[in-house]
Every structure is written in structure tokens, then in C-alpha cells.
Design a protein around this motif. Structure first.
Motif, PDB file in Angstrom:
ATOM      1  N   ALA A 134       0.810  -1.206   0.000  1.00 36.11           N
ATOM      2  CA  ALA A 134       0.000   0.000   0.000  1.00 36.11           C
ATOM      3  C   ALA A 134       0.849   1.264   0.000  1.00 36.11           C
ATOM      4  CB  ALA A 134      -0.936  -0.002   1.202  1.00 36.11           C
ATOM      5  N   LEU A 135       1.967   1.224   0.722  1.00 41.58           N
ATOM      6  CA  LEU A 135       2.792   2.421   0.838  1.00 41.58           C
ATOM      7  C   LEU A 135       3.359   2.834  -0.511  1.00 41.58           C
ATOM      8  CD1 LEU A 135       3.823   4.308   3.083  1.00 41.58           C
ATOM      9  CD2 LEU A 135       5.945   2.992   3.044  1.00 41.58           C
ATOM     10  N   VAL A 136       3.932   1.866  -1.229  1.00 50.77           N
ATOM     11  CA  VAL A 136       4.512   2.156  -2.537  1.00 50.77           C
ATOM     12  C   VAL A 136       3.438   2.700  -3.468  1.00 50.77           C
ATOM     13  CG1 VAL A 136       5.593   1.161  -4.574  1.00 50.77           C
ATOM     14  CG2 VAL A 136       6.287   0.404  -2.306  1.00 50.77           C
ATOM     15  N   ARG A 137       2.238   2.113  -3.396  1.00 48.55           N
ATOM     16  CA  ARG A 137       1.206   2.501  -4.327  1.00 48.55           C
ATOM     17  C   ARG A 137       0.691   3.902  -4.006  1.00 48.55           C
ATOM     18  NH1 ARG A 137       0.259  -1.884  -7.283  1.00 48.55           N
ATOM     19  NH2 ARG A 137      -1.798  -1.254  -7.950  1.00 48.55           N
ATOM     20  N   ARG A 138       0.715   4.274  -2.740  1.00 50.22           N
ATOM     21  CA  ARG A 138       0.351   5.648  -2.430  1.00 50.22           C
ATOM     22  C   ARG A 138       1.369   6.604  -3.046  1.00 50.22           C
ATOM     23  NH1 ARG A 138      -1.155   7.754   3.455  1.00 50.22           N
ATOM     24  NH2 ARG A 138      -2.871   6.356   3.045  1.00 50.22           N
ATOM     25  N   ASP A 139       2.649   6.177  -3.078  1.00 47.51           N
ATOM     26  CA  ASP A 139       3.659   6.989  -3.735  1.00 47.51           C
ATOM     27  C   ASP A 139       3.284   7.256  -5.185  1.00 47.51           C
ATOM     28  OD1 ASP A 139       5.139   7.195  -1.511  1.00 47.51           O
ATOM     29  OD2 ASP A 139       6.680   5.753  -2.084  1.00 47.51           O
ATOM     30  N   LEU A 140       2.663   6.257  -5.838  1.00 46.78           N
ATOM     31  CA  LEU A 140       2.260   6.445  -7.233  1.00 46.78           C
ATOM     32  C   LEU A 140       1.247   7.579  -7.347  1.00 46.78           C
ATOM     33  CD1 LEU A 140       1.827   2.972  -8.945  1.00 46.78           C
ATOM     34  CD2 LEU A 140       3.569   4.685  -9.362  1.00 46.78           C
ATOM     35  N   SER A 141       0.305   7.656  -6.391  1.00 46.48           N
ATOM     36  CA  SER A 141      -0.663   8.754  -6.412  1.00 46.48           C
ATOM     37  C   SER A 141       0.059  10.086  -6.294  1.00 46.48           C
ATOM     38  CB  SER A 141      -1.660   8.618  -5.261  1.00 46.48           C
ATOM     39  OG  SER A 141      -2.320   7.380  -5.343  1.00 46.48           O
ATOM     40  N   ALA A 142       1.042  10.136  -5.408  1.00 46.82           N
ATOM     41  CA  ALA A 142       1.797  11.379  -5.235  1.00 46.82           C
ATOM     42  C   ALA A 142       2.558  11.735  -6.511  1.00 46.82           C
ATOM     43  CB  ALA A 142       2.764  11.237  -4.057  1.00 46.82           C
ATOM     44  N   GLU A 143       3.122  10.717  -7.171  1.00 42.77           N
ATOM     45  CA  GLU A 143       3.832  10.971  -8.437  1.00 42.77           C
ATOM     46  C   GLU A 143       2.867  11.494  -9.495  1.00 42.77           C
ATOM     47  OE1 GLU A 143       6.880  11.202  -9.054  1.00 42.77           O
ATOM     48  OE2 GLU A 143       7.661  10.309  -7.227  1.00 42.77           O
ATOM     49  N   ALA A 144       1.659  10.924  -9.528  1.00 41.62           N
ATOM     50  CA  ALA A 144       0.668  11.361 -10.513  1.00 41.62           C
ATOM     51  C   ALA A 144       0.316  12.822 -10.288  1.00 41.62           C
ATOM     52  CB  ALA A 144      -0.582  10.486 -10.434  1.00 41.62           C
ATOM     53  N   ILE A 145       0.171  13.220  -9.032  1.00 42.68           N
ATOM     54  CA  ILE A 145      -0.150  14.613  -8.732  1.00 42.68           C
ATOM     55  C   ILE A 145       1.014  15.517  -9.147  1.00 42.68           C
ATOM     56  CG2 ILE A 145      -0.568  16.239  -6.826  1.00 42.68           C
ATOM     57  CD1 ILE A 145      -2.288  14.023  -5.533  1.00 42.68           C
ATOM     58  N   ARG A 146       2.231  15.045  -8.882  1.00 41.56           N
ATOM     59  CA  ARG A 146       3.404  15.813  -9.299  1.00 41.56           C
ATOM     60  C   ARG A 146       3.436  15.971 -10.820  1.00 41.56           C
ATOM     61  NH1 ARG A 146       9.218  15.662  -8.563  1.00 41.56           N
ATOM     62  NH2 ARG A 146       9.381  13.533  -9.275  1.00 41.56           N
ATOM     63  N   LEU A 147       3.122  14.874 -11.542  1.00 40.79           N
ATOM     64  CA  LEU A 147       3.091  14.928 -13.006  1.00 40.79           C
ATOM     65  C   LEU A 147       2.010  15.882 -13.495  1.00 40.79           C
ATOM     66  CD1 LEU A 147       3.439  11.227 -14.171  1.00 40.79           C
ATOM     67  CD2 LEU A 147       4.866  13.131 -14.909  1.00 40.79           C
ATOM     68  N   ALA A 148       0.833  15.792 -12.876  1.00 38.45           N
ATOM     69  CA  ALA A 148      -0.266  16.674 -13.277  1.00 38.45           C
ATOM     70  C   ALA A 148       0.148  18.126 -13.079  1.00 38.45           C
ATOM     71  CB  ALA A 148      -1.520  16.348 -12.473  1.00 38.45           C
ATOM     72  N   ARG A 149       0.831  18.408 -11.963  1.00 37.97           N
ATOM     73  CA  ARG A 149       1.311  19.773 -11.721  1.00 37.97           C
ATOM     74  C   ARG A 149       2.294  20.207 -12.801  1.00 37.97           C
ATOM     75  NH1 ARG A 149      -0.346  21.729  -6.970  1.00 37.97           N
ATOM     76  NH2 ARG A 149      -0.637  20.299  -5.223  1.00 37.97           N
ATOM     77  N   LEU A 150       3.153  19.257 -13.190  1.00 40.16           N
ATOM     78  CA  LEU A 150       4.132  19.570 -14.232  1.00 40.16           C
ATOM     79  C   LEU A 150       3.428  19.931 -15.545  1.00 40.16           C
ATOM     80  CD1 LEU A 150       7.129  19.607 -15.197  1.00 40.16           C
ATOM     81  CD2 LEU A 150       6.843  17.202 -15.802  1.00 40.16           C
ATOM     82  N   VAL A 151       2.427  19.118 -15.922  1.00 38.79           N
ATOM     83  CA  VAL A 151       1.721  19.375 -17.179  1.00 38.79           C
ATOM     84  C   VAL A 151       0.995  20.733 -17.108  1.00 38.79           C
ATOM     85  CG1 VAL A 151      -0.064  18.543 -18.764  1.00 38.79           C
ATOM     86  CG2 VAL A 151       1.464  16.912 -17.663  1.00 38.79           C
ATOM     87  N   VAL A 152       0.401  21.022 -15.957  1.00 39.37           N
ATOM     88  CA  VAL A 152      -0.289  22.314 -15.782  1.00 39.37           C
ATOM     89  C   VAL A 152       0.702  23.464 -15.898  1.00 39.37           C
ATOM     90  CG1 VAL A 152      -1.495  23.765 -14.101  1.00 39.37           C
ATOM     91  CG2 VAL A 152      -2.188  21.386 -14.411  1.00 39.37           C
TER      92      VAL A 152
END
Lengths: 118, 411
Positions: free
Chosen positions: B205-223
């Protein structure tokens, strides 16, 4: 880079067309060919005879095995091709999308391997 | 140099690596047109910085210094590999304008986003390559997050890089006439990374939560890179609003807590406020024609605004789902719409919608939702059968435990 645009479509549909429809389809290809010749992308291109004229050759244990027909029976057949020069895959895809056959069948875009001295 | 200056320089290298590693790599990939070479020489350049900056001081423009050093190392390598002068000349010309202005560096990252999320690559490869090059995750980390052996993931990355090279997948922002659909592909990758982390369908679960955080970071980058694109901002809003519930949606034993049962004091207010601000702006800017992410974010926003589950504005949610079903029709959207309709018009009205969704017959949440509606419609025998069907199809233990509880209550 050079890309081979392979045009796949259902041969049976060509056979079903009236002369007028076939004439219109050829004219569309004529226009497209002129366009990509003018834009400098065109290297070569041709329609192919139907797959019923195809022969498949494979060499197995040193023996040549020749069979009639295309490599695989599918609903759509390779019906023609263009060899084009494009700066990258996006440009090649953009050109492929303008081939009339893309609207009925599909176009496979294959980069041509570059080998020194060939 | 004094010792504390040296340690400050070392910390500075670490910070630059964390914050600007992606930018340096993006520029190198464009200049060298070779992912592996770019990764290798970027690492060497950072190693050189760790050694030299504490001794000689930090250069004026650290990113430019790093790209410059990496480029020299790349040319050395190419020479060693005995390739011809033509390739080296190509690099020199490109590099002269590669690193000077900040805007150019931003462009490099944007180009790389479109390369990694190119539709000519299989979607799993797009996701892997994006996490590897734009987020800087190691191959092992990505493999672990997607529950595949490291060797499989390494091979997936190699194949993707080979295709980029051999098929001539470009490093450039797509032309205006295809930009919209190509950006949709980028957003789909970001969303997939997020749901993979959010679903926690299996694995650590911990690693997979990291994926959510990475996705948010990516979304911020695209924005950040495409500030004019409303749907990118709407996606960021959607991810923030979903992620705001992360601490409330699973209980101490790892079981799923339904939205209506969640302790709303555990919701992340900061994420909700940011998400709501973004979604309101997105809805305003689309002037009555919102895209699918804006609509989904708006729905998540309505939930986020309800202090208690019973305060939820269900008519508003049902209306938003009706628009979403028109903009992006899918059986899943219909299923969600039915749940909202049940809250407004009662379970029988919702069952009429649900029973038409025959294409979802193998989807456990379809049967779970249908079972809930049947239970509320006081049709317990049918509800029990539907819960059992859902349990048979459920993909993980947490969901099976939840469904077992429901079955126990009815049986």
C-alpha cells in the motif's frame, strides 16, 4: 527517415464497387499522390494485385517451401503502399492519415531500416 | 573553501539533483537523442558536481554546467564507440541553444512528456517510461509498484526506448491540429498512474500511495508547462480531491471505508481547497462546455463540500453525471449516475438504469452497486444473490471482506 505506408483494406469492397465508384476512388488516390509528390515526401508507391495472386516463400531446413496465398488470412489485405520521406513518426502518421484507404481500412506505418551501402 | 561552505555545496548538489534532475535529463535526451546515453552521462555529471562544487564553488548556472559536462562526456563516449564525426557535429549545433534560457529547458520537459506518452507506444510502456524519465523512479521501484518482476519492467523500458529510436518517435510538441488528442493521451497516462496508486488493488500500500503522489506531481508539471489547457488543470483538481480522502478511505485493518462512512475530519482540507479552486476556475473557463475531467472533478468537489454524508447535494451530482454521460458516455459513468439517481429518486429508479448495463456483467462493482440498490428496495433475496456474484468477482481481500460483511447481514 523513410517510412513505408502499407494500405490495408477489404479487397471484396473494391470488387463490389461500381465503375463510377472505383473511378472516384482512383481519382482520390491520384490527388493524394500528387499532393505528397509536391510536398517532397513521395519516394515511391503502387497498388498491389489482389492477394489471390500472392505467393509465400519460406526456407525450412534448407528447402524452399512455396505456398499460394498471403502469409495470413485476415479480413483486410495489403492492397498497396507508399514509400515516403518524413522527418519523424508524427509527420509520417499525419501523411498516412490522408491516404483515402485510412477511412475504410487502416494504414500500417513502418520505418525503413537504414543500412550503409544499401 | 571552508568546511561549512563545502557541505553547503554538497547539499546544493543534492537539491539540484532532486529539483532539476528531470530538466537536465530532458535537455540531454533531446540533444543526444538517446535515453540510455543521456541517463548515463547525467549521472556522471552529477557525480562530478558532487566532487567539484564543494572544492571549487557552485557555478553561476548549475543546470547549464551539468548539461555542459554531461554533453562532453557523451561526446567522449560516442568517440570511443567510434561513431562518425557527423553525429558529434549534430550534438554541438543542438547544444549551443539547448541550455541557455529557462524557457528552452521547460520546452525540453514538455517535449519529453509527449515522447513518453506517445500513442505509438503500448500504454504500459508509456506509464513506465514516464515514471522512469519524468519522475526519476528506478526500474525496480516501477516494477514493484506494478507488481511485475524487475527484469520484465527493464525489458519493457528497453523495448520502448528502441521503438522511440527506430520508429522515429519525435522529441517535440505535437502540431496544433493533433495537440488536443495527444494531450488527452498524456492526461490518460497521468490518470492511470494515479488510479494504480489509489486503487491499492493489491501489493504494498505504501509504494502505491507513492504512485498517487507521483501522478499529482506529473499533473502539476503538465499544468505548469501548458497553463492554457483547462482539462489538465481539471485533472489536477480531480486527483487532489480524490487524494484528499486517502487517510479516511481505508481503516486500520486495511479495509475499504465507503464514502458515506468516512470520518470527514480526516480529509485533507488543503488538498480540497486547492482542488475546489482549480475546478471552479476550469468550469468558469469552459463556459458551459466542461470536459470529462472537469465534470468528474466537479462531482468530487460536491462530495468534498458536504460536511456530513447526509448533507451531500445529490441532485447536483446526478445532474453532473447526466452531463458526463453525454460528454464521455460509458457504462461505468451510467453506473455512477444510477447511484446518484437512487439518492434523489429512490432505488427502483436507479435499478431501471443499472439493469440495462449488461456489458458490466463481469465487473464486481456492478453487482455490488446493484446489490445495494436491491437491498434498499427491500428485495433481500435478489440483493443476496447480487452480493454473492460481486464477491465471486472481487479482485482483492479487502473488497471480499467488505462483501462478506454485507452477505452476513442479509443471510
Amino acid at each position: 527517415m523513410q517510412y513505408m505506408l502499407l494500405i490495408y483494406g477489404a479487397e471484396s469492397e473494391w470488387a463490389r464497387m461500381s465503375d463510377a465508384e472505383r473511378g472516384k476512388a482512383f481519382a482520390e488516390y491520384g490527388t493524394f499522390t500528387q499532393d505528397i509528390t509536391k510536398s517532397g515526401h513521395m519516394k515511391h508507391g503502387a497498388p498491389l494485385q489482389p492477394v489471390s495472386t500472392a505467393t509465400t516463400v519460406r526456407v525450412k531446413d534448407g528447402k524452399t517451401v512455396t505456398t499460394h496465398g498471403p502469409f495470413a488470412e485476415t479480413r483486410e489485405q495489403l492492397g498497396g503502399y507508399y514509400l515516403i520521406e518524413a522527418k519523424d513518426l508524427d509527420e509520417a502518421t499525419m501523411i498516412a492519415a490522408k491516404i483515402p484507404g485510412a477511412r475504410h481500412g487502416c494504414i500500417e506505418v513502418r520505418p525503413v531500416m537504414k543500412i550503409e551501402g544499401m | 573553501m571552508a568546511d561549512n561552505d563545502a557541505s553547503r555545496a554538497t547539499r546544493f548538489v543534492e537539491r539540484i539533483f532532486r529539483d532539476d534532475g528531470g530538466r537536465v535529463l530532458a535537455t540531454l535526451i533531446r540533444v543526444l537523442r538517446d535515453f540510455d546515453l543521456a541517463e548515463e552521462v547525467a549521472q556522471e555529471a552529477f557525480a562530478a558536481a558532487t566532487e567539484q562544487w564543494p572544492r571549487d564553488g557552485v557555478p553561476q548556472n548549475p543546470s547549464a554546467w551539468l548539461v555542459g559536462v554531461a554533453r562532453k562526456k557523451a561526446i567522449d563516449r560516442i568517440r570511443r564507440r567510434a561513431l562518425h564525426g557527423q553525429k558529434i557535429a549534430e550534438i554541438d549545433v543542438e547544444a549551443s541553444y539547448a541550455i541557455d534560457d529557462e524557457r528552452g529547458v521547460e520546452d525540453d520537459r514538455l517535449r519529453l512528456v509527449f515522447t513518453c506518452c506517445h500513442p505509438a507506444l503500448p500504454i504500459e510502456a508509456q506509464v513506465a517510461l514516464t515514471l522512469r524519465t519524468l519522475c526519476g523512479l528506478t526500474t525496480e521501484e516501477i516494477a514493484h509498484a506494478f507488481l511485475v518482476p524487475a527484469a520484465t519492467m527493464a525489458q519493457r523500458l528497453v523495448r520502448a526506448k528502441t521503438k522511440i529510436r527506430d520508429a522515429g518517435i519525435p522529441y517535440r510538441v505535437p502540431d496544433a491540429d493533433v495537440l488536443g488528442e495527444r494531450l488527452d493521451a498524456v492526461l490518460a497516462v497521468v490518470y492511470l498512474v494515479f488510479t494504480e496508486g489509489y486503487a491499492a488493488s493489491s501489493g504494498d500500500a505504501l509504494v502505491r500511495r507513492d504512485l498517487s503522489a507521483e501522478a499529482i506531481r506529473l499533473a502539476r508539471l503538465v499544468v505548469e508547462l501548458m497553463p492554457e489547457h483547462v482539462e489538465a488543470r481539471a485533472l489536477l483538481a480531480l486527483l487532489l480531491l480524490h487524494d484528499s480522502r486517502r487517510d479516511a478511505r481505508v481503516d486500520a485493518s486495511g479495509d475499504v471505508v465507503l464514502l458515506e462512512d468516512q470520518d470527514r475530519s480526516k480529509w485533507d482540507r488543503a488538498a480540497i481547497d486547492e482542488g475546489l479552486g482549480l475546478v471552479e476556475r476550469a468550469l468558469r473557463e469552459t463556459r458551459g462546455r466542461p470536459g470529462p475531467y472537469a465534470l468528474q472533478a466537479a462531482i468530487a468537489g460536491v462530495h468534498a463540500q458536504a460536511a456530513r454524508a447526509e448533507d451531500t447535494d445529490w441532485p447536483q451530482i446526478a445532474a453532473l453525471y447526466r452531463v458526463l454521460a453525454r460528454v464521455a458516455p460509458s457504462p461505468i459513468v451510467e453506473l455512477n449516475r444510477a447511484v446518484a439517481v437512487a439518492m434523489v429518486d429512490g432505488p427502483e429508479a436507479a435499478l431501471a438504469i443499472v439493469d440495462a448495463l449488461t456489458s458490466l456483467a463481469d465487473y464486481h462493482l456492478f453487482h455490488a452497486a446493484r446489490a445495494d440498490l436491491l437491498r434498499r428496495a427491500a428485495r433481500p433475496a435478489e440483493a443476496l444473490a447480487a452480493y454473492r456474484r460481486a464477491r465471486d468477482l472481487a479482485p482483492n481481500d479487502a473488497e471480499r471482506r467488505y462483501l462478506d460483511r454485507r452477505i452476513g447481514e442479509l443471510a
